[in-house]
Scaffold this motif. Sequence first.
Motif, PDB file in Angstrom:
ATOM      1  N   UNK A  34      40.597 -12.803  -5.875  1.00  0.00           N
ATOM      2  CA  UNK A  34      40.460 -12.630  -4.421  1.00  0.00           C
ATOM      3  C   UNK A  34      41.751 -12.151  -3.781  1.00  0.00           C
ATOM      4  N   UNK A  35      42.859 -12.210  -4.530  1.00  0.00           N
ATOM      5  CA  UNK A  35      44.157 -11.824  -3.985  1.00  0.00           C
ATOM      6  C   UNK A  35      44.300 -10.304  -3.973  1.00  0.00           C
ATOM      7  N   UNK A  36      44.817  -9.766  -2.877  1.00  0.00           N
ATOM      8  CA  UNK A  36      45.039  -8.330  -2.760  1.00  0.00           C
ATOM      9  C   UNK A  36      45.942  -8.064  -1.574  1.00  0.00           C
ATOM     10  N   UNK A  37      46.694  -6.959  -1.649  1.00  0.00           N
ATOM     11  CA  UNK A  37      47.484  -6.541  -0.490  1.00  0.00           C
ATOM     12  C   UNK A  37      46.877  -5.311   0.165  1.00  0.00           C
ATOM     13  N   UNK A  38      45.816  -4.773  -0.427  1.00  0.00           N
ATOM     14  CA  UNK A  38      45.202  -3.554   0.111  1.00  0.00           C
ATOM     15  C   UNK A  38      43.737  -3.701   0.469  1.00  0.00           C
ATOM     16  N   UNK A  39      43.031  -4.633  -0.151  1.00  0.00           N
ATOM     17  CA  UNK A  39      41.582  -4.698   0.024  1.00  0.00           C
ATOM     18  C   UNK A  39      41.132  -6.084   0.463  1.00  0.00           C
ATOM     19  N   UNK A  40      40.061  -6.120   1.251  1.00  0.00           N
ATOM     20  CA  UNK A  40      39.454  -7.391   1.647  1.00  0.00           C
ATOM     21  C   UNK A  40      38.557  -7.843   0.506  1.00  0.00           C
ATOM     22  N   UNK A  41      38.996  -8.842  -0.231  1.00  0.00           N
ATOM     23  CA  UNK A  41      38.203  -9.402  -1.325  1.00  0.00           C
ATOM     24  C   UNK A  41      37.589 -10.720  -0.854  1.00  0.00           C
ATOM     25  N   UNK A  42      36.353 -10.968  -1.236  1.00  0.00           N
ATOM     26  CA  UNK A  42      35.669 -12.190  -0.811  1.00  0.00           C
ATOM     27  C   UNK A  42      34.967 -12.828  -2.006  1.00  0.00           C
ATOM     28  N   UNK A  43      35.247 -14.095  -2.228  1.00  0.00           N
ATOM     29  CA  UNK A  43      34.630 -14.826  -3.336  1.00  0.00           C
ATOM     30  C   UNK A  43      33.275 -15.368  -2.903  1.00  0.00           C
ATOM     31  N   UNK A  44      32.289 -15.226  -3.768  1.00  0.00           N
ATOM     32  CA  UNK A  44      30.957 -15.775  -3.508  1.00  0.00           C
ATOM     33  C   UNK A  44      31.000 -17.273  -3.777  1.00  0.00           C
ATOM     34  N   UNK A  45      30.796 -18.072  -2.725  1.00  0.00           N
ATOM     35  CA  UNK A  45      30.847 -19.528  -2.890  1.00  0.00           C
ATOM     36  C   UNK A  45      29.453 -20.146  -2.941  1.00  0.00           C
ATOM     37  N   UNK A  46      28.437 -19.391  -2.556  1.00  0.00           N
ATOM     38  CA  UNK A  46      27.059 -19.904  -2.638  1.00  0.00           C
ATOM     39  C   UNK A  46      26.090 -18.734  -2.523  1.00  0.00           C
ATOM     40  N   UNK A  47      24.942 -18.877  -3.154  1.00  0.00           N
ATOM     41  CA  UNK A  47      23.842 -17.910  -3.033  1.00  0.00           C
ATOM     42  C   UNK A  47      22.586 -18.697  -2.691  1.00  0.00           C
ATOM     43  N   UNK A  48      21.995 -18.415  -1.541  1.00  0.00           N
ATOM     44  CA  UNK A  48      20.799 -19.146  -1.100  1.00  0.00           C
ATOM     45  C   UNK A  48      19.592 -18.214  -1.072  1.00  0.00           C
ATOM     46  N   UNK A  49      18.503 -18.663  -1.653  1.00  0.00           N
ATOM     47  CA  UNK A  49      17.271 -17.878  -1.625  1.00  0.00           C
ATOM     48  C   UNK A  49      16.557 -18.127  -0.304  1.00  0.00           C
ATOM     49  N   UNK A  50      16.322 -17.053   0.452  1.00  0.00           N
ATOM     50  CA  UNK A  50      15.631 -17.158   1.733  1.00  0.00           C
ATOM     51  C   UNK A  50      14.129 -16.929   1.564  1.00  0.00           C
ATOM     52  N   UNK A  51      13.785 -15.878   0.819  1.00  0.00           N
ATOM     53  CA  UNK A  51      12.395 -15.569   0.487  1.00  0.00           C
ATOM     54  C   UNK A  51      12.392 -15.071  -0.954  1.00  0.00           C
ATOM     55  N   UNK A  52      11.232 -14.643  -1.430  1.00  0.00           N
ATOM     56  CA  UNK A  52      11.145 -14.142  -2.804  1.00  0.00           C
ATOM     57  C   UNK A  52      11.982 -12.885  -2.998  1.00  0.00           C
ATOM     58  N   UNK A  53      12.291 -12.159  -1.912  1.00  0.00           N
ATOM     59  CA  UNK A  53      13.062 -10.923  -2.058  1.00  0.00           C
ATOM     60  C   UNK A  53      14.235 -10.828  -1.094  1.00  0.00           C
ATOM     61  N   UNK A  54      14.779 -11.949  -0.682  1.00  0.00           N
ATOM     62  CA  UNK A  54      15.945 -11.944   0.202  1.00  0.00           C
ATOM     63  C   UNK A  54      16.845 -13.135  -0.109  1.00  0.00           C
ATOM     64  N   UNK A  55      18.148 -12.879  -0.154  1.00  0.00           N
ATOM     65  CA  UNK A  55      19.106 -13.944  -0.424  1.00  0.00           C
ATOM     66  C   UNK A  55      20.260 -13.878   0.577  1.00  0.00           C
ATOM     67  N   UNK A  56      20.806 -15.047   0.887  1.00  0.00           N
ATOM     68  CA  UNK A  56      22.013 -15.141   1.692  1.00  0.00           C
ATOM     69  C   UNK A  56      23.195 -15.364   0.764  1.00  0.00           C
ATOM     70  N   UNK A  57      24.206 -14.517   0.894  1.00  0.00           N
ATOM     71  CA  UNK A  57      25.415 -14.597   0.084  1.00  0.00           C
ATOM     72  C   UNK A  57      26.525 -15.163   0.968  1.00  0.00           C
ATOM     73  N   UNK A  58      27.031 -16.339   0.622  1.00  0.00           N
ATOM     74  CA  UNK A  58      28.086 -16.997   1.393  1.00  0.00           C
ATOM     75  C   UNK A  58      29.430 -16.634   0.773  1.00  0.00           C
ATOM     76  N   UNK A  59      30.371 -16.168   1.610  1.00  0.00           N
ATOM     77  CA  UNK A  59      31.612 -15.581   1.116  1.00  0.00           C
ATOM     78  C   UNK A  59      32.848 -16.233   1.725  1.00  0.00           C
ATOM     79  N   UNK A  60      33.885 -16.332   0.904  1.00  0.00           N
ATOM     80  CA  UNK A  60      35.202 -16.781   1.375  1.00  0.00           C
ATOM     81  C   UNK A  60      36.155 -15.599   1.243  1.00  0.00           C
ATOM     82  N   UNK A  61      36.498 -14.924   2.367  1.00  0.00           N
ATOM     83  CA  UNK A  61      37.343 -13.730   2.284  1.00  0.00           C
ATOM     84  C   UNK A  61      38.819 -14.080   2.174  1.00  0.00           C
TER      85      UNK A  61
END
Length: 361
Positions: A34-61
């Motif tokens: 996640x460390x960078x001096x040029x790019x916004x990197x974000x770690x995925x801390x959770x993945x939640x299923x909303x429906x059969x074809x949609x997910x929420x991706x929770x990120x720590x930038x």
Amino acid sequence: MKTFPFIFNEPRQFLSSLQGKEWADFLLGEINPRFSVTAIKAKVVAVREETADAKTIVLKPNWLWKGFRSGQHVPVTVEIAGRRVTRFYSLSSRPDDKLLSITVKRQKGGLVSNFINTNIKKGDVLELGEATGEFVLPKTLPSKFLFLAGGSGITPIHSILKQLEANQFKGKATLLYFVRSFEDIILRSSLEEIAKSTGWLEIKYIFSDVPKEGYDSGFLTKEILQKYAEDLKSYSVYVCGPAPMQTKALSLLEGNEIKSELFLLPGQTSLKVKKTGTVDVFLSLSHKTIQVKGERSLLEELEDQGIYPQSGCRMGICHTCVCKKAVGSVTDLSNGEVSELGEENIQICVSRAESNLELEL
């Protein structure tokens, strides 16, 4: 195993390639992805299923993230089969949350949406850009909101509702959410929690494909609007959904204060035409000439031939794919206008070749 981000044949070439920021990025990435001096990197801390074809991706930038306003979208870059691909997704969290989230629905033919839903897991790292977009709340809040959402168009509206909740909004808000079936409702538990905890939000689901007893069925009509929003002129309206729904809303709500965020499914910018023969496209930076049919967007026809210019939203919003056209004529697929033959900047994701072209690619 990671490798150095440089290719060299002699020590002199290696030393000359040592650019400070790139070298620092490589070393920092070895310590923490996640460390960078040029790019916004974000770690995925959770993945939640909303429906059969949609997910929420929770990120720590990382520390380069500058924040966002509710209703904005963000470029998300992933690597698929060795190629970096960027798409724009609306943020579904609110700005003062410690973590941020995007909610991604699979789209038929959607390269990135399908990749995210199938492959992204906790611990992965995504690259983000800066948040942009004008689908946001005004500085002075109106007393009444009408939100019209279609399918995954609920995502930025959910963020706005969360912000209104945090602001302790005292007015009235009505959400008409048009979706295929009850099982396709995205972020349902969160939406209903907002309605329950605030008292000012009324939610109405309208199902287009699978009727459900006790709910309205069909699409957006004048009758639906009048049923749930009396005195329409008094509402500030926010619309996010597919192009047909948005077009209908704008015609029914003429005279209202409206903010809209259009999202298009893959192929909707491609006004399909059949042509005979091909046109030549000279890519001046690559020093090559290719032939295209001029039946779809330049971006699609270039990708068909293994050429992948930088792109983002693929619908003419983000301007990531803008390049200089030195010679030739194109049709703007967003409005049908045909360009002049001379030099101008074009968006190749919504431009179709009409004649031989010279592009700065």
